[in-house]
Design a protein around this motif. Sequence first.
Motif, short mmCIF file in Angstrom:
data_model
loop_
_atom_site.label_atom_id
_atom_site.label_comp_id
_atom_site.label_asym_id
_atom_site.label_seq_id
_atom_site.Cartn_x
_atom_site.Cartn_y
_atom_site.Cartn_z
N MET A 1 0.84 -1.19 0.00
CA MET A 1 0.00 0.00 0.00
C MET A 1 0.88 1.25 0.00
SD MET A 1 -2.84 1.02 2.76
CE MET A 1 -3.44 2.65 2.88
N ILE A 2 0.49 2.22 -0.77
CA ILE A 2 1.22 3.47 -0.87
C ILE A 2 0.57 4.50 0.05
CG2 ILE A 2 1.86 5.38 -2.39
CD1 ILE A 2 1.85 3.26 -4.66
N VAL A 3 1.41 5.16 0.85
CA VAL A 3 0.97 6.23 1.74
C VAL A 3 1.58 7.52 1.22
CG1 VAL A 3 1.10 7.15 4.09
CG2 VAL A 3 0.80 4.69 3.73
N ILE A 4 0.75 8.55 1.11
CA ILE A 4 1.24 9.87 0.69
C ILE A 4 1.02 10.81 1.86
CG2 ILE A 4 0.94 11.80 -0.90
CD1 ILE A 4 0.08 9.71 -3.01
N ARG A 5 2.10 11.49 2.23
CA ARG A 5 2.02 12.40 3.37
C ARG A 5 2.87 13.63 3.12
NH1 ARG A 5 6.57 12.43 6.32
NH2 ARG A 5 8.04 10.71 6.05
#
Length: 144
Positions: A1-5
């Motif tokens: 899963m890709i997390v963008i922050r």
Amino acid sequence: MIVIRRATPDDASTVHDLIHGLAEHQDQTWGVTVSVDDLKRMLTRPEITYLIAERDGRAIGYVSWLQRISFWSGQDYLHLDDLYVTGAERGNGVGEQLMRAAAEAADGKVIRWEVAEVNMSAQRFYERIGAALVSKKIGRWQPK
């Protein structure tokens, strides 16, 4: 899963590494003179946004922009500085996720950027997500 922050000053070293990754990809490492300390200061400024994409806690890309105002329209817009995805992650939808995150942050504002004429893969990507590419020469002047 890709997390963008959103990057914080604590991410300055990671940001520095990603910027160098993009510069290497474009054969422009000579142009990177920013330091980690410079980035720590920059990442505190409200008009600067830098989003990091991570997979399993490892940075795999970023999008960065400055909020600006257009004297023609009188409206704020986002001036995209860079979009970069590491080599192993290209083609996996990370760039599009980063651009969608930028669009969400823009909240209806225009997003503008430059792309090199020789960077055909980037141009195809931007057109695929629905961007209009307009030809324009970019002036650069650094008076002594």
